[in-house]
Structures are given as structure tokens and as C-alpha cells.
Design an enzyme around this catalytic site. Structure first.
Site, PDB file in Angstrom:
ATOM      1  N   GLU A 404      13.109  -7.930   2.056  1.00 27.93           N
ATOM      2  CA  GLU A 404      11.942  -7.656   2.910  1.00 27.93           C
ATOM      3  C   GLU A 404      11.656  -6.160   2.979  1.00 27.93           C
ATOM      4  OE1 GLU A 404       9.973  -9.879   3.698  1.00 27.93           O
ATOM      5  OE2 GLU A 404      11.276 -11.560   3.225  1.00 27.93           O
ATOM      6  N   HIS A 407       9.721  -4.710   0.118  1.00 31.22           N
ATOM      7  CA  HIS A 407       8.262  -4.870   0.129  1.00 31.22           C
ATOM      8  C   HIS A 407       7.594  -3.600   0.684  1.00 31.22           C
ATOM      9  CE1 HIS A 407       7.675  -8.896  -1.266  1.00 31.22           C
ATOM     10  NE2 HIS A 407       8.442  -9.440  -0.348  1.00 31.22           N
TER      11      HIS A 407
END
Ligand SMILES: *[C@@H]1O[C@H](CO)[C@@H](O)[C@H](O)[C@H]1NC(C)=O
Ligand SMILES: *[C@@H]1O[C@H](CO)[C@@H](O)[C@H](O)[C@H]1NC(C)=O
Ligand SMILES: [Ca+2]
Ligand SMILES: [Zn+2]
Length: 597
Positions: A404, A407
Site C-alpha cells: 500500500e 502506491h
């Protein structure tokens, strides 16, 4: 709302058309590089358009028009190169921002008209030793440009955007920008950020400032990150360890518990990240004085039990700080659009540390990350996974948190910090791939390049959450460039890219060995150090809306910039082994490597 209805109708038409492509003479994947179908709200699906990018790399570098003029600055050089290279008037080129690493200076530009920038016709140039080493561009030749004076008020545009996207405008200042449509006509748009606190949606809406139509969106959220496979058998978790002073003060000069002024915090909030549950003030306090955060997870109890919640907030705090620190060492700094509360006067936009919401109540069996532009906080939401009893917490699985967090890195470094450049199906797919590849990189503990599996803990399955392990064996992982032509979902496309990068990594480690101190020493010559340098350098080089082809070229050019091309053949062979050779195009494999390799 007439405009909204019109928009809705045209969207439905576009989708109906897209779903009957079997009769069309071109493959669906021909749209991967320029379009993306998005479920914007429960009732609204739209297909966004992003002009195709060209990408040229120049090896040792090209001379540029103003090179000989000692008084010329980067702005003049960049505008003069772009206008000459594209044969356009210099007044239509705008320097938006610039960024520098230890090897290359980057200029990020936009097309402009009447002094108003184009949102999606952009360019990026890289300079090394005062020569131009690469040029990416999605500039267009406009067939028609709308008047630069809006006839729809901002207030009406906000109302249209809120209605269409089922959310509320946030307090980010709207902008006025031109927007290039697929037919090369250019509309003037009010650009407005819309959020929905319940669903976690976070869009940037482009509202036509003459018709009131919502013409496109940027989706800052990378959603639905994890696909779930059936539970098969148990695995053991790897267990916690107490780390003393893990902060890297070259990257975080005031440590992890100071936001640049005042005294140190005593909880899971600091300059790079705050981890919390529910409200941003609901952090974990140190368990004893002197920044000791020692909470023993009890796996027989629910993740929401106090010690388990504290372990989750502590683990996420440690991981996001660690990713901050090692990516900083490799070039994701204040000036290349990273996430920090204070930038200590080193440039870039600040007040944007990552906010990590653990055990977020908005969903289960997933996680997401929102990347708004530089200067607004990245937002990570970690959900619980309900496939086991007790449930499991994504914040306790390191590869999920690293995925995550990555990203944020890729969305900020590609295209110069706008968060707008990984929106197409293909670029969004590579976004998922980089995130898995970074998790893969962080979990290596020796020179052995074992097959890598993502997300075993949360679903309690050694096969993990992807379709194949990442592997140097084509029988374990058969994905190649041509697989992209048969895939439409970003995580599936991401697996192809992550597997290529796994093979690049293996080739570099085979060639140069492995460093145990790679996270804190970027000066090593080992393969894992080289890999991470090229990984981050290439993000800054590649164009907005990159494809597999331009992303590969960016790695090759990054190697030319930093290592004089020493790894050129190693890289080409690894990419070509998975179909991304010299003549690969249109999702058709090619295994050719350049002459001399
Ligand atoms: C973990 O929780 C279980 C269930 O509440 C309890 O029986 C056990 O004693 C706990 N273990 C530790 C080490 O506290
Ligand atoms: C890496 O090299 C740079 C430039 O020579 C130097 O400033 C830095 O201290 C070195 N870092 C490490 C960890 O050796
Ligand atoms: Ca920043
Ligand atoms: Zn993801």
C-alpha cells in the site's frame, strides 16, 4: 441537472459500446494504455481517457539548444527543447515543477493556452550533466480550444461534481485547467476534489466550465487491492521482534517522533506517518518512556483486543517509517514529492505525512491507499480479514503495508507529484506490480532469490493472494508480456510486471551479489542496491501514463544515467525472457535483445 443526465447517458453509451468489442477489429487491450473503465459510484461507471505518451531515451544524452548559454536556467532550457522538439510555440509550454536526485534533474511541464495549463497534456524531461537523457510527452495537437473565460461558475461546477460523484468538495483549492478530450478538442475545466467519508472515495473531478458536464475524473484511491483465494491450510506467522532505534537519521533527521518543531511525540505519530484507529488522535501511546512500543500480540484473541490493536498501530508505524527512510536514501525525498509533515526547509510541499487508519470500519478483506498531489497527506486504510476466527489484521502483514505504501511512492514519483499519472488500465496495473515488487524487495534476507508469495497471513493460505508466486521459473510463473493482452483487471496485469521485476532483481543479484545493508547504504555495488536505485530512478524518468514498453525503457535509461549502462544487457535479457524484448509491442511478445548483448 441536465448536464449530469447528459453525462450519464453518454457514459452508458460508452460502456455499452465497450462491452460489445468482440465485433470490433481491434483487441480490447489496445485501450489499456489510454483508457480505464471505473466504477465511480454504485450507479455510475465511466471510461476515462488519458492521451497516449511518447517516450524517447537518449543514452549518454543529447545536446540541447541552450546548453552553451551559461546564463540559461532549467526553465529556459526545458521550454526551448520541448518547443523545438515538438515544433510548437514556446508560449504553449509551461514548466510546472522540477525535481533533482543525486544524478539527474527532472523538469515536469504542461501544455498551456492563454497561460492556463492543460491537466492531461504533459511532458517530462530529464537532464544529466547538462544533456537531455529522456523526454516523455502526451502533448496534443488541439483541433479546437474552448474560451479561457469560464461561463459556468465554480459554485455550479462544485454542485455538479458533488452530485455526479456522490460526495462533497473538500477544502483543497479548486483550479482552472484545460483538459484534452479523445477527439483532441480541448475543454476548459474547473478541477475539484470530491471525497466521500463513508465510502473512502477521493476523486478529482474535471467539470467543463462552459457546459457543466463532468468530463473526467482522477481516482486518487488504489482500490480492491487483494483478491481472495479459498483457505487451504495453516501457516505459522513469523513472530515479533523488538527493534531498538530503527530510524535512519539521514532520512529522518529528527527521528520518527518529531514533526519538525516542539518536543517529541510519545505515540504513533511523527513526521512521516500517524497510525490510528477511527480518529487521527486515537494513536498508540508508548508502553514505557523513551519511545518504547512493546505490545505482545495474542493471536487467540480478536485483532481489536487492546494489545493487538496497539501491536497493529505500532507495526504500521514502524513499516511506513522504514519505507520512508529507505526510499529517501534512494531518491524519494522532499523535492521528489515524498510524504512528510515538515520538509526542514529542503523544498517540496510539506504537511503531507501518511495517515494510516488501522482496522478501518469501511471494509473487510482489503486495504487501499489514496495519493492526492504533493502537499496533501497520503491515506492508507487497513481492513480486517474475516476468513479466519479470530479475524486477522492487514496491518500485521508486512507485505500488505509495504504494498500500500508503495502506491504512494509510484503515484508521486511518476509525472511529478500530481497523482494523475497512473490512471490508465496499463499504468494502474503496473502500479499494482511495483507495489508487489517492493514488498518482494523488502522481504529478502539473503542472496537466495526464492519464489515470492504475497499475502499468506491474512488469508491463512501459503499460496497467498495472487494467481502465481513470483518466480524465475517459467513453469512456476508463466506470465509474460502477452498475458497483458488477455487481462483487464489491474492486479492481474500487475502480476505480469511484478514477475518481470522479480526476474530483473534475480539477474542483478546473480551478477553483483547481495547487500545486507541495502536499506541504509545506497552506495553499494550489489544487485539489490542497483535494483532499488533503478526502480526509483525509472519512476521519475518515465512519462505520465507509462506502458510496459516505456517503463522498461526508463529502467534501461536509469542504468545509463547512474551506472553508465553497465547493466544494459542484464536488464534487456531479463525483460526479454518474459516477452518484453526490443520488438515487443501491442502486447505481443518478443525475445530479442539489442545487438551486442
Ligand atoms: C491469549 O488469549 C487467550 C484467550 O483469551 C488466553 O487464554 C491466553 O492466556 C492468552 N495468552 C497470553 C500469552 O496472554
Ligand atoms: C554514500 O555516498 C555519499 C556520497 O559520496 C556520501 O555522502 C554518503 O555518506 C554515503 N553513504 C553511506 C551510507 O555510506
Ligand atoms: Ca510532500
Ligand atoms: Zn494495490
Amino acid at each position: 441537472m441536465v448536464a449530469f443526465n447528459k453525462f450519464f447517458t453518454s457514459v452508458l453509451l460508452a460502456i455499452a459500446y465497450a462491452s460489445t468489442v468482440s465485433a470490433a477489429p481491434w483487441p480490447t487491450s489496445s485501450k489499456h494504455a489510454t483508457h480505464r473503465v471505473r466504477q465511480v459510484t454504485r450507479d455510475l461507471q465511466i471510461e476515462t481517457f488519458h492521451p497516449a505518451s511518447t517516450f524517447e531515451t537518449f543514452g549518454a544524452g543529447l545536446d540541447h539548444p541552450l546548453q552553451k548559454r551559461a546564463d540559461e536556467d532549467l526553465k529556459g532550457s526545458a521550454i526551448s527543447f520541448v518547443s523545438q522538439h515538438l515544433s510548437i510555440d514556446p508560449s504553449t509550454v509551461n514548466l510546472r515543477t522540477q525535481a533533482a536526485t543525486d544524478t539527474v534533474t527532472h523538469a515536469f511541464l504542461t501544455q498551456q493556452h492563454d497561460g492556463i495549463p492543460f491537466a492531461n497534456a504533459v511532458a517530462n524531461l530529464a537532464f544529466k550533466d547538462n544533456k537531455i537523457v529522456s523526454f516523455g510527452s502526451s502533448f496534443i495537437k488541439p483541433t479546437q480550444i474552448a474560451s479561457s473565460t469560464p461561463s459556468v461558475s465554480l459554485e455550479d461546477a462544485v454542485a455538479a461534481a458533488e452530485k455526479a460523484l456522490n460526495g462533497k468538495a473538500n477544502d483543497h483549492q479548486p483550479t482552472l485547467e484545460f483538459f484534452a478530450k479523445q477527439d483532441q478538442s480541448v475543454v476548459l475545466t474547473h478541477v475539484i476534489q470530491i471525497e466521500n467519508d463513508q465510502t473512502g472515495a477521493w476523486f478529482e473531478a474535471f467539470v467543463d466550465a462552459h457546459s457543466g458536464e463532468v468530463v473526467s475524473v482522477t481516482d486518487f484511491v488504489t482500490q480492491a487491492s487483494y483478491r481472495v483465494l479459498p483457505i487451504q491450510q495453516e501457516i505459522l506467522t513469523q513472530g515479533f521482534q523488538v527493534l531498538t532505534d530503527p530510524q535512519d537519521t539521514a532520512a529522518s533527521p529528527q527521528g520518527w517522533h518529531n514533526t519538525g518543531s516542539g518536543s517529541d511525540t510519545t505515540d504513533t505519530s511523527g513526521n512521516n506517518v500517524v497510525t490510528y484507529k477511527g480518529a487521527t488522535t486515537a494513536t498508540t501511546q508508548q508502553s514505557s518512556s523513551g519511545d518504547v512500543f512493546s505490545f505482545t500480540q495474542n493471536q487467540s484473541q480478536a485483532p481489536t483486543a487492546q494489545a493487538n490493536l496497539d501491536a497493529a498501530r505500532t507495526n504500521a508505524f514502524y513499516l511506513v517509517n522504514t519505507v520512508h527512510d529507505f526510499t529517501y536514501r534512494y531518491g524519494f525525498t522532499e523535492t521528489t514529492f515524498n510524504f512528510q509533515q515538515s520538509n526542514f526547509g529542503k523544498g517540496g510541499a510539506q504537511a503531507d505525512r501518511v495517515q494510516v487508519s488501522v482496522q478501518d470500519s469501511a471494509g473487510t478483506d482489503n486495504a487501499d491507499f489514496s495519493t492526492p498531489p504533493d502537499g496533501q497527506s497520503g491515506r492508507m486504510r487497513m481492513f480486517l480479514w474475516d476468513l479466519t476466527n479470530p479475524e486477522r489484521d492487514g496491518a500485521l502483514e508486512n507485505d500488505i503495508v509495504v504494498h500500500e505504501n508503495t502506491h504512494g511512492v509510484t503515484n508521486r514519483m511518476t509525472g511529478g507529484g500530481t497523482g494523475r499519472c497512473l490512471q490508465t488500465t496499463e499504468a494502474g496495473g503496473m502500479g499494482e506490480g511495483w507495489s508487489d515488487a517492493m514488498a518482494d524487495w523488502t522481504e529478502k534476507t539473503s542472496a537466495t532469490v526464492a519464489d515470492y508469495v504475497m499475502g499468506q497471513y491474512v488469508i491463512n493460505d501459503p499460496a497467498g493472494i495472487r494467481t502465481h508466486p513470483y518466480s524465475t521459473s517459467s513453469s512456476v510463473n508463466p506470465l509474460t508480456y502477452s498475458s497483458v493482452g488477455t487481462l483487464n483487471e489491474v492486479h492481474n496485469i500487475g502480476e505480469v510486471w511484478a514477475n518481470m521485476l522479480h526476474n530483473v532483481y534475480a539477474a542483478l543479484v546473480t551478477a553483483h551479489g547481495w547487500s545486507a545493508t541495502s536499506r541504509t547504504n545506497p552506495n553499494g555495488t550489489e544487485g539489490n542496491v542497483v535494483h532499488l536505485h533503478l526502480f526509483l530512478d525509472a519512476l521519475l524518468l518515465q512519462p505520465c501514463s507509462p506502458t510496459f514498453l516505456s517503463a522498461r525503457d526508463a529502467w534501461i535509461q536509469a542504468d545509463a544515467n547512474r551506472y553508465g549502462g553497465a547493466n544494459k544487457c542484464t536488464l534487456w535479457k531479463a525483460f526479454a525472457s518474459r516477452g518484453l524484448g526490443v520488438n515487443a509491442a501491442n502486447h505481443v511478445n518478443d525475445a530479442t535483445v539489442p545487438a551486442g548483448c
